[in-house]
Design an enzyme around this catalytic site. Structure first.
Site, PDB file in Angstrom:
ATOM      1  N   ILE A  14     -34.520  14.670  -0.177  1.00  0.00           N
ATOM      2  CA  ILE A  14     -35.049  15.807  -0.929  1.00  0.00           C
ATOM      3  C   ILE A  14     -36.096  15.335  -1.927  1.00  0.00           C
ATOM      4  CG2 ILE A  14     -34.420  17.648  -2.547  1.00  0.00           C
ATOM      5  CD1 ILE A  14     -31.691  17.724  -0.959  1.00  0.00           C
ATOM      6  N   ASN A  37     -29.382   4.742  -0.630  1.00  0.00           N
ATOM      7  CA  ASN A  37     -29.299   5.588   0.569  1.00  0.00           C
ATOM      8  C   ASN A  37     -30.693   6.073   0.946  1.00  0.00           C
ATOM      9  OD1 ASN A  37     -28.004   6.938   2.685  1.00  0.00           O
ATOM     10  ND2 ASN A  37     -27.774   8.812   1.481  1.00  0.00           N
ATOM     11  N   SER A  38     -31.665   5.164   0.817  1.00  0.00           N
ATOM     12  CA  SER A  38     -33.049   5.518   1.156  1.00  0.00           C
ATOM     13  C   SER A  38     -33.781   4.217   1.470  1.00  0.00           C
ATOM     14  CB  SER A  38     -33.713   6.241  -0.025  1.00  0.00           C
ATOM     15  OG  SER A  38     -33.701   5.423  -1.168  1.00  0.00           O
ATOM     16  N   GLY A  84     -28.266  10.488  -6.827  1.00  0.00           N
ATOM     17  CA  GLY A  84     -26.828  10.712  -6.894  1.00  0.00           C
ATOM     18  C   GLY A  84     -26.193  10.470  -5.538  1.00  0.00           C
ATOM     19  N   SER A 126     -25.556  21.816  -6.471  1.00  0.00           N
ATOM     20  CA  SER A 126     -25.230  22.160  -5.088  1.00  0.00           C
ATOM     21  C   SER A 126     -24.374  23.410  -5.046  1.00  0.00           C
ATOM     22  CB  SER A 126     -24.455  20.990  -4.477  1.00  0.00           C
ATOM     23  OG  SER A 126     -23.859  21.388  -3.264  1.00  0.00           O
ATOM     24  N   TYR A 150     -16.934  15.256  -5.051  1.00  0.00           N
ATOM     25  CA  TYR A 150     -18.390  15.413  -5.162  1.00  0.00           C
ATOM     26  C   TYR A 150     -18.745  16.700  -5.908  1.00  0.00           C
ATOM     27  CZ  TYR A 150     -22.954  17.013  -3.471  1.00  0.00           C
ATOM     28  OH  TYR A 150     -24.214  17.539  -3.376  1.00  0.00           O
ATOM     29  N   LYS A 154     -20.620  17.462  -9.680  1.00  0.00           N
ATOM     30  CA  LYS A 154     -21.790  18.344  -9.898  1.00  0.00           C
ATOM     31  C   LYS A 154     -21.466  19.384 -10.974  1.00  0.00           C
ATOM     32  CE  LYS A 154     -24.899  16.798  -6.978  1.00  0.00           C
ATOM     33  NZ  LYS A 154     -26.142  16.182  -7.471  1.00  0.00           N
ATOM     34  N   ASN A 180     -28.008  24.573   2.119  1.00  0.00           N
ATOM     35  CA  ASN A 180     -28.031  23.425   3.040  1.00  0.00           C
ATOM     36  C   ASN A 180     -29.469  23.045   3.402  1.00  0.00           C
ATOM     37  OD1 ASN A 180     -25.234  24.467   3.277  1.00  0.00           O
ATOM     38  ND2 ASN A 180     -25.085  22.857   4.822  1.00  0.00           N
ATOM     39  N   ASN A 200     -24.364  15.164   8.295  1.00  0.00           N
ATOM     40  CA  ASN A 200     -24.801  16.559   8.288  1.00  0.00           C
ATOM     41  C   ASN A 200     -25.264  16.998   9.673  1.00  0.00           C
ATOM     42  OD1 ASN A 200     -25.792  15.431   5.266  1.00  0.00           O
ATOM     43  ND2 ASN A 200     -24.508  17.236   5.321  1.00  0.00           N
ATOM     44  N   ARG A 293     -13.065  19.861   9.685  1.00  0.00           N
ATOM     45  CA  ARG A 293     -13.288  18.675   8.846  1.00  0.00           C
ATOM     46  C   ARG A 293     -12.688  18.948   7.468  1.00  0.00           C
ATOM     47  NH1 ARG A 293     -19.550  17.076   7.789  1.00  0.00           N
ATOM     48  NH2 ARG A 293     -19.521  19.165   6.883  1.00  0.00           N
TER      49      ARG A 293
HETATM   50  C1  UD1 Z   1     -22.124  19.810   2.324  1.00  0.00           C
HETATM   51  C2  UD1 Z   1     -22.003  20.528   1.005  1.00  0.00           C
HETATM   52  C3  UD1 Z   1     -23.292  20.437   0.272  1.00  0.00           C
HETATM   53  C4  UD1 Z   1     -23.713  18.992   0.152  1.00  0.00           C
HETATM   54  C5  UD1 Z   1     -23.945  18.474   1.534  1.00  0.00           C
HETATM   55  C6  UD1 Z   1     -24.430  17.062   1.436  1.00  0.00           C
HETATM   56  C7  UD1 Z   1     -20.469  22.423   1.043  1.00  0.00           C
HETATM   57  C8  UD1 Z   1     -20.308  23.898   1.253  1.00  0.00           C
HETATM   58  N1  UD1 Z   1     -21.705  21.934   1.209  1.00  0.00           N
HETATM   59  O1  UD1 Z   1     -22.832  20.643   3.186  1.00  0.00           O
HETATM   60  O2  UD1 Z   1     -23.137  20.974  -1.002  1.00  0.00           O
HETATM   61  O3  UD1 Z   1     -24.864  18.874  -0.631  1.00  0.00           O
HETATM   62  O4  UD1 Z   1     -22.706  18.547   2.230  1.00  0.00           O
HETATM   63  O5  UD1 Z   1     -23.907  16.211   2.365  1.00  0.00           O
HETATM   64  O6  UD1 Z   1     -19.543  21.715   0.736  1.00  0.00           O
HETATM   65  N2  UD1 Z   1     -20.728  20.508  11.201  1.00  0.00           N
HETATM   66  C9  UD1 Z   1     -20.237  20.313  12.469  1.00  0.00           C
HETATM   67  N3  UD1 Z   1     -20.368  19.064  13.020  1.00  0.00           N
HETATM   68  C10 UD1 Z   1     -20.970  18.032  12.367  1.00  0.00           C
HETATM   69  C11 UD1 Z   1     -21.467  18.237  11.067  1.00  0.00           C
HETATM   70  C12 UD1 Z   1     -21.324  19.493  10.506  1.00  0.00           C
HETATM   71  O7  UD1 Z   1     -19.679  21.222  13.091  1.00  0.00           O
HETATM   72  O8  UD1 Z   1     -21.018  16.930  12.918  1.00  0.00           O
HETATM   73  C13 UD1 Z   1     -20.614  21.835  10.590  1.00  0.00           C
HETATM   74  C14 UD1 Z   1     -19.828  21.850   9.291  1.00  0.00           C
HETATM   75  O9  UD1 Z   1     -18.450  22.052   9.531  1.00  0.00           O
HETATM   76  C15 UD1 Z   1     -20.498  23.030   8.566  1.00  0.00           C
HETATM   77  C16 UD1 Z   1     -21.943  22.975   9.053  1.00  0.00           C
HETATM   78  O10 UD1 Z   1     -21.918  22.249  10.276  1.00  0.00           O
HETATM   79  O11 UD1 Z   1     -19.941  24.259   8.993  1.00  0.00           O
HETATM   80  C17 UD1 Z   1     -22.882  22.253   8.099  1.00  0.00           C
HETATM   81  O12 UD1 Z   1     -22.309  20.985   7.759  1.00  0.00           O
HETATM   82  P1  UD1 Z   1     -23.146  19.868   6.980  1.00  0.00           P
HETATM   83  O13 UD1 Z   1     -24.519  19.787   7.557  1.00  0.00           O
HETATM   84  O14 UD1 Z   1     -22.314  18.630   6.943  1.00  0.00           O
HETATM   85  O15 UD1 Z   1     -23.312  20.474   5.539  1.00  0.00           O
HETATM   86  P2  UD1 Z   1     -22.176  21.057   4.537  1.00  0.00           P
HETATM   87  O16 UD1 Z   1     -20.883  20.399   4.744  1.00  0.00           O
HETATM   88  O17 UD1 Z   1     -22.232  22.551   4.604  1.00  0.00           O
END
Ligand code: UD1
Length: 337
Positions: A14, A37-38, A84, A126, A150, A154, A180, A200, A293
């Site tokens: 970001i 982490n960069s 962070g 966040s 985490y 915040k 996100n 992610n 998860r």
């Molecule tokens: C989370 C945090 C966010 C944080 C971010 C940084 C929440 C609501 N959000 O985002 O504040 O800044 O992490 O890492 O806690 N998913 C899958 N398979 C995967 C990966 C993700 O199904 O392999 C799904 C997750 O269950 C979720 C969505 O995809 O429903 C997005 O997940 P992800 O991209 O990891 O972001 P968050 O967990 O929402």
């Protein structure tokens, strides 16, 4: 000479897009990053995009000496604090590291800003501070019930910043609660380059389609949502970056603390995001249904109307652009040399 914006974590995903957006607006940055982490390689890409040199300080945001030297060496007018730790799962295994970096890093930074007479700060918070909201879309006044270490760090930093501003009316602080962030700069020169296996969804899809990983686990198809998968508010990282510029402009004429959601204001399920990504790359995303998860919630998306009302900012790039830009970045290598 006009002053520069110090971007802590400016080499990160970001932060780098914020530096690029500042350069597009003709504003100078100084990057502070410890490359935990960069990658240092991002800096040369940013210089190419900006067409001007960008000073880099390699150091830790908890290091008072490094901070003091940075404010002494550069004419800094404002700080965007992105540095962070941000992995929800890792945070429960490493609470000490998360509290130390996220909270102490901000305390040291505020101290150094105070000494240097710099009072304008934009903080990367966040939507995770809300936990699972009672009502959607979630507005800024909703209760804060973070479900992870985490998220609690915040929330604590937000409280600390409000305490600071409560004690000294000179502070101008914007607390930005990101939904996100995903996607990449359309040049494909900068993008998300997590070290190791991405946590992610979007970067993991990029690398799975590119053949680096077998399958993307779909974390639960039994959530209380229309298709059973989790719903999130995906915001293009360039929209997010531009939100920071709008917040900096607003702080110029508004002292005190501003708390804002930055999101697109609509939610997409995991399967909808997978579908959009498949359309963007023209290939199937290899996937497998997996258990939920730990720490995940069913659904969150933002009421982003306060940002529109106060900053005149809104997200303009949609899910298709997010997926196209993420895939272009992946095809260009998806990392820094
Ligand atoms: C989370 C945090 C966010 C944080 C971010 C940084 C929440 C609501 N959000 O985002 O504040 O800044 O992490 O890492 O806690 N998913 C899958 N398979 C995967 C990966 C993700 O199904 O392999 C799904 C997750 O269950 C979720 C969505 O995809 O429903 C997005 O997940 P992800 O991209 O990891 O972001 P968050 O967990 O929402």
């Amino acid at each position: 000479m006009t002053s520069a914006v110090l971007v802590t974590g400016g080499a990160g995903y970001i932060g780098s897009h914020i530096v690029a957006a500042l350069a597009r607006a003709g504003r100078a940055s100084v990057i502070l990053d410890n490359f935990q982490n960069s990658s240092p390689g991002v800096v040369a890409r940013l210089v190419r995009l900006a067409g001007t040199p960008i000073p880099l300080v390699e150091g830790d945001v908890r290091d008072a000496g490094v901070l003091r030297a940075t404010f002494a060496a550069h004419r800094i007018g404002a700080v965007v604090h992105c540095a962070g730790m941000k992995a929800v799962g890792e945070s429960s295994a490493r609470p000490l590291a998360y509290w130390d970096v996220n909270l102490n890093g901000t305390v040291r930074l505020a101290e150094a800003m105070g000494e240097a007479g710099v009072a304008t700060l934009v903080f990367s918070s966040s939507c995770t501070v809300y936990g699972q909201p009672d009502a959607l879309p979630v507005g800024e006044d909703a209760p804060l019930r973070p479900a992870s270490v985490y998220g609690r760090t915040k929330r604590a930093v937000e409280e600390f910043l409000r305490d600071l501003a409560g004690a000294d009316a000179r502070w101008r602080i914007a607390i930005l609660r990101y939904m996100n962030p995903a996607g990449a700069h359309p040049s494909a020169l900068i993008g998300e380059a997590p070290l190791g296996r991405p946590n992610n969804l979007v970067p993991l899809m990029c690398r799975a389609v590119a053949g680096e990983f077998d399958e993307v686990p779909i974390f639960g198809t039994d959530w209380p949502t229309p298709d059973g998968t989790g719903i999130r508010d995906y915001i293009h990282v360039d929209d997010l970056a531009e939100g920071h510029l709008a917040a900096l402009d607003h702080l110029g004429s508004h002292p005190g603390v501003l708390t804002l959601n930055l999101g697109a204001g609509r939610g997409y399920s995991v399967l909808e995001v997978v579908g959009a990504f498949e359309k963007a790359c023209g290939r199937p995303v290899p996937k497998v249904v997996a258990p939920r998860r730990d720490g995940d919630i069913a659904s969150v998306y933002a009421d982003a109307s306060r940002a529109l009302a106060l900053l005149g900012w809104r997200a303009t790039r949609g899910l298709d652009a997010i997926c196209e830009d993420a895939w272009r970045w992946q095809r260009a290598g998806g990392r820094y040399a």
